[in-house]
Design a protein around this motif. Structure first.
Motif, PDB file in Angstrom:
ATOM      1  N   SER A   1     -10.423   4.431   6.676  1.00 35.62           N
ATOM      2  CA  SER A   1      -9.380   5.228   6.032  1.00 35.62           C
ATOM      3  C   SER A   1      -8.028   4.538   6.139  1.00 35.62           C
ATOM      4  O   SER A   1      -7.099   4.861   5.412  1.00 35.62           O
ATOM      5  N   ARG A   2      -7.910   3.619   7.070  1.00 37.65           N
ATOM      6  CA  ARG A   2      -6.644   2.894   7.215  1.00 37.65           C
ATOM      7  C   ARG A   2      -6.904   1.561   7.894  1.00 37.65           C
ATOM      8  O   ARG A   2      -8.017   1.302   8.383  1.00 37.65           O
ATOM      9  N   ALA A   3      -5.868   0.740   7.945  1.00 36.90           N
ATOM     10  CA  ALA A   3      -6.040  -0.608   8.490  1.00 36.90           C
ATOM     11  C   ALA A   3      -4.813  -1.012   9.295  1.00 36.90           C
ATOM     12  O   ALA A   3      -3.698  -0.540   9.053  1.00 36.90           O
TER      13      ALA A   3
ATOM     14  N   VAL B   1       1.318  -6.630  12.271  1.00 39.29           N
ATOM     15  CA  VAL B   1       2.479  -6.804  11.382  1.00 39.29           C
ATOM     16  C   VAL B   1       2.638  -5.629  10.423  1.00 39.29           C
ATOM     17  O   VAL B   1       3.713  -5.426   9.859  1.00 39.29           O
ATOM     18  N   ASP B   2       1.582  -4.846  10.252  1.00 42.50           N
ATOM     19  CA  ASP B   2       1.691  -3.640   9.432  1.00 42.50           C
ATOM     20  C   ASP B   2       0.471  -2.785   9.724  1.00 42.50           C
ATOM     21  O   ASP B   2      -0.592  -3.318  10.067  1.00 42.50           O
ATOM     22  N   GLN B   3       0.574  -1.472   9.607  1.00 39.11           N
ATOM     23  CA  GLN B   3      -0.613  -0.635   9.701  1.00 39.11           C
ATOM     24  C   GLN B   3      -0.375   0.683   9.018  1.00 39.11           C
ATOM     25  O   GLN B   3       0.758   1.125   8.864  1.00 39.11           O
ATOM     26  N   GLY B   4      -1.455   1.293   8.566  1.00 46.55           N
ATOM     27  CA  GLY B   4      -1.343   2.587   7.899  1.00 46.55           C
ATOM     28  C   GLY B   4      -2.450   2.770   6.890  1.00 46.55           C
ATOM     29  O   GLY B   4      -3.398   1.987   6.846  1.00 46.55           O
ATOM     30  N   SER B   5      -2.310   3.810   6.100  1.00 50.49           N
ATOM     31  CA  SER B   5      -3.306   4.091   5.062  1.00 50.49           C
ATOM     32  C   SER B   5      -3.230   2.993   4.005  1.00 50.49           C
ATOM     33  O   SER B   5      -2.253   2.241   3.945  1.00 50.49           O
TER      34      SER B   5
ATOM     35  N   SER C   1       2.265   0.295  -0.714  1.00 54.28           N
ATOM     36  CA  SER C   1       3.701   0.441  -0.959  1.00 54.28           C
ATOM     37  C   SER C   1       4.481  -0.682  -0.296  1.00 54.28           C
ATOM     38  O   SER C   1       5.558  -1.047  -0.741  1.00 54.28           O
ATOM     39  N   GLU C   2       3.902  -1.256   0.793  1.00 54.35           N
ATOM     40  CA  GLU C   2       4.591  -2.359   1.493  1.00 54.35           C
ATOM     41  C   GLU C   2       4.157  -3.699   0.890  1.00 54.35           C
ATOM     42  O   GLU C   2       4.950  -4.422   0.324  1.00 54.35           O
ATOM     43  N   ALA C   3       2.812  -3.946   1.050  1.00 59.34           N
ATOM     44  CA  ALA C   3       2.166  -5.165   0.538  1.00 59.34           C
ATOM     45  C   ALA C   3       2.981  -6.425   0.776  1.00 59.34           C
ATOM     46  O   ALA C   3       3.025  -7.315  -0.065  1.00 59.34           O
ATOM     47  N   ALA C   4       3.622  -6.484   1.942  1.00 55.20           N
ATOM     48  CA  ALA C   4       4.435  -7.658   2.225  1.00 55.20           C
ATOM     49  C   ALA C   4       3.573  -8.818   2.732  1.00 55.20           C
ATOM     50  O   ALA C   4       3.856  -9.977   2.460  1.00 55.20           O
TER      51      ALA C   4
ATOM     52  N   VAL D   1      -2.563 -10.263   3.617  1.00 55.63           N
ATOM     53  CA  VAL D   1      -3.751  -9.454   3.928  1.00 55.63           C
ATOM     54  C   VAL D   1      -3.567  -8.028   3.395  1.00 55.63           C
ATOM     55  O   VAL D   1      -4.490  -7.428   2.840  1.00 55.63           O
ATOM     56  N   ALA D   2      -2.367  -7.470   3.532  1.00 56.51           N
ATOM     57  CA  ALA D   2      -2.086  -6.129   2.997  1.00 56.51           C
ATOM     58  C   ALA D   2      -2.266  -6.142   1.487  1.00 56.51           C
ATOM     59  O   ALA D   2      -2.820  -5.202   0.898  1.00 56.51           O
ATOM     60  N   ASP D   3      -1.839  -7.222   0.886  1.00 60.86           N
ATOM     61  CA  ASP D   3      -1.960  -7.364  -0.562  1.00 60.86           C
ATOM     62  C   ASP D   3      -3.442  -7.369  -0.975  1.00 60.86           C
ATOM     63  O   ASP D   3      -3.843  -6.682  -1.916  1.00 60.86           O
ATOM     64  N   ALA D   4      -4.257  -8.136  -0.220  1.00 59.56           N
ATOM     65  CA  ALA D   4      -5.690  -8.217  -0.534  1.00 59.56           C
ATOM     66  C   ALA D   4      -6.360  -6.855  -0.335  1.00 59.56           C
ATOM     67  O   ALA D   4      -7.202  -6.439  -1.143  1.00 59.56           O
ATOM     68  N   LEU D   5      -5.983  -6.143   0.742  1.00 60.92           N
ATOM     69  CA  LEU D   5      -6.551  -4.810   0.988  1.00 60.92           C
ATOM     70  C   LEU D   5      -6.177  -3.859  -0.149  1.00 60.92           C
ATOM     71  O   LEU D   5      -6.992  -3.067  -0.611  1.00 60.92           O
ATOM     72  N   THR D   6      -4.934  -3.960  -0.583  1.00 62.65           N
ATOM     73  CA  THR D   6      -4.454  -3.083  -1.646  1.00 62.65           C
ATOM     74  C   THR D   6      -5.242  -3.317  -2.924  1.00 62.65           C
ATOM     75  O   THR D   6      -5.682  -2.374  -3.585  1.00 62.65           O
ATOM     76  N   ARG D   7      -5.499  -4.599  -3.228  1.00 64.43           N
ATOM     77  CA  ARG D   7      -6.253  -4.903  -4.446  1.00 64.43           C
ATOM     78  C   ARG D   7      -7.689  -4.381  -4.305  1.00 64.43           C
ATOM     79  O   ARG D   7      -8.238  -3.812  -5.237  1.00 64.43           O
TER      80      ARG D   7
END
Ligand SMILES: Nc1ncnc2c1ncn2[C@@H]1O[C@H](COP(=O)(O)OP(=O)(O)OP(=O)(O)O)[C@@H](O)[C@H]1O
Ligand SMILES: [Mg+2]
Length: 258
Positions: free
Chosen positions: A211-213, A222-226, A232-235, A238-244
């Motif tokens: 449900s979150r990472a 460096v970042d965590q959340g749903s 919304s951050e995708a900075a 890895v966050a970007d890849a998860l978002t996609r």
């Protein structure tokens, strides 16, 4: 809420800080992904949580499991089971698989007799894709492939019926079908109330189970959340890849109590 709370974890080996000020919370019934580049500190964090840091590692920080302090220096972790990244070192090389699974199933009261434990071990092996579980049960670890051993380790960890499961790349050595079966087994464990830390490079698997990472890089979160927060951050890449991955249509049920 019952949860595993890790605060301000730092791990030093020789003069190098390899994990720095890392904090994580996992609630019962929730699967949280820990995702990050190779060498970012995922396995060291898993080892700290499961009490299996290498000798010579200096550890600092606080761990609380369902409200009970669990000193990070201790080598035992009641309530936490782990699937290690290296399946070969997780199983005793000289003991047949049945003799490694049956005692765990008896200890955790999944079965009360040897015959019932053996039957349960067989059905658990079938659930993660083994077509000839009896043969697997009679085998020594070295007689199995890496992916087969990995699935045996997952069963061994699930058989503990621990409140929390730290799974370090449990699907990495597996073909797509076995991967899906292992994800289903982990999902079932979360549904039954276990809190899961799912360590992976596979963002699609992370999104399908969790449900979150939490994103780790250079030994720190460096970042965590749903996934919507990460979108919304995708900075971070890895966050970007998860978002996609999270935007792909066919993601399965996710588990959270949050
Ligand atoms: N026993 C050890 N002695 C010295 N350095 C270590 C030891 N174990 C890990 N390290 C170092 O700590 C860092 C983090 O290692 P870790 O195994 O946690 O990475 P990881 O994120 O799990 O990587 P991977 O995705 O490749 O499994 C790496 O730079 C690694 O070289
Ligand atoms: Mg690792």
């Amino acid at each position: 809420m019952v949860s595993l709370v890790l605060q301000d974890l730092s791990i030093r080996i020789a003069s190098q800080y390899l994990v720095k000020g890392l904090s994580l919370t996992i609630s019962r019934g929730e699967a949280v992904a820990l995702v990050g580049p190779s060498g970012s500190g995922k396995s060291l964090t898993a080892a700290a949580l499961s009490g299996s840091l290498p000798g010579g590692a200096m550890v600092r920080g606080e761990l609380e499991v369902d409200g009970q302090a669990a000193p990070l220096e201790d080598r035992t972790r009641p309530g936490i089971a782990a699937v290690r990244q290296d399946s070969l070192t997780s199983l005793h090389p000289l003991v047949r698989i049945d003799r490694q699974l049956v005692p765990v199933l008896l200890r955790s009261n999944v079965a009360t007799t040897h015959a019932a434990a053996l039957a349960r071990a067989e059905s658990m092996l079938e659930e993660v894709g083994f077509t000839d579980p009896r043969h697997v049960l009679r085998s020594f670890p070295m007689e199995l492939s890496g992916g087969q051993r990995q699935r045996v380790c997952i069963i061994q960890a699930l058989a503990c019926r621990a409140s929390y499961l730290i799974a370090d790349e449990p699907t990495t050595a597996l073909d797509v079908v076995s991967q899906q079966l292992v994800l289903s087994a982990l999902r079932a464990a979360a549904e039954a109330g276990a809190g899961i830390l799912f360590i992976t490079h596979d963002v699609v698997a992370a999104v399908s189970l969790c449900s979150r990472a939490a994103i780790i890089d250079g030994g720190s979160i460096v970042d965590q959340g749903s996934f919507s927060h990460l979108a919304s951050e995708a900075a971070h890449p890895v966050a970007d890849a998860l978002t996609r991955a999270a935007r792909q249509p066919a993601t399965s049920d996710k588990h959270t109590t949050a």
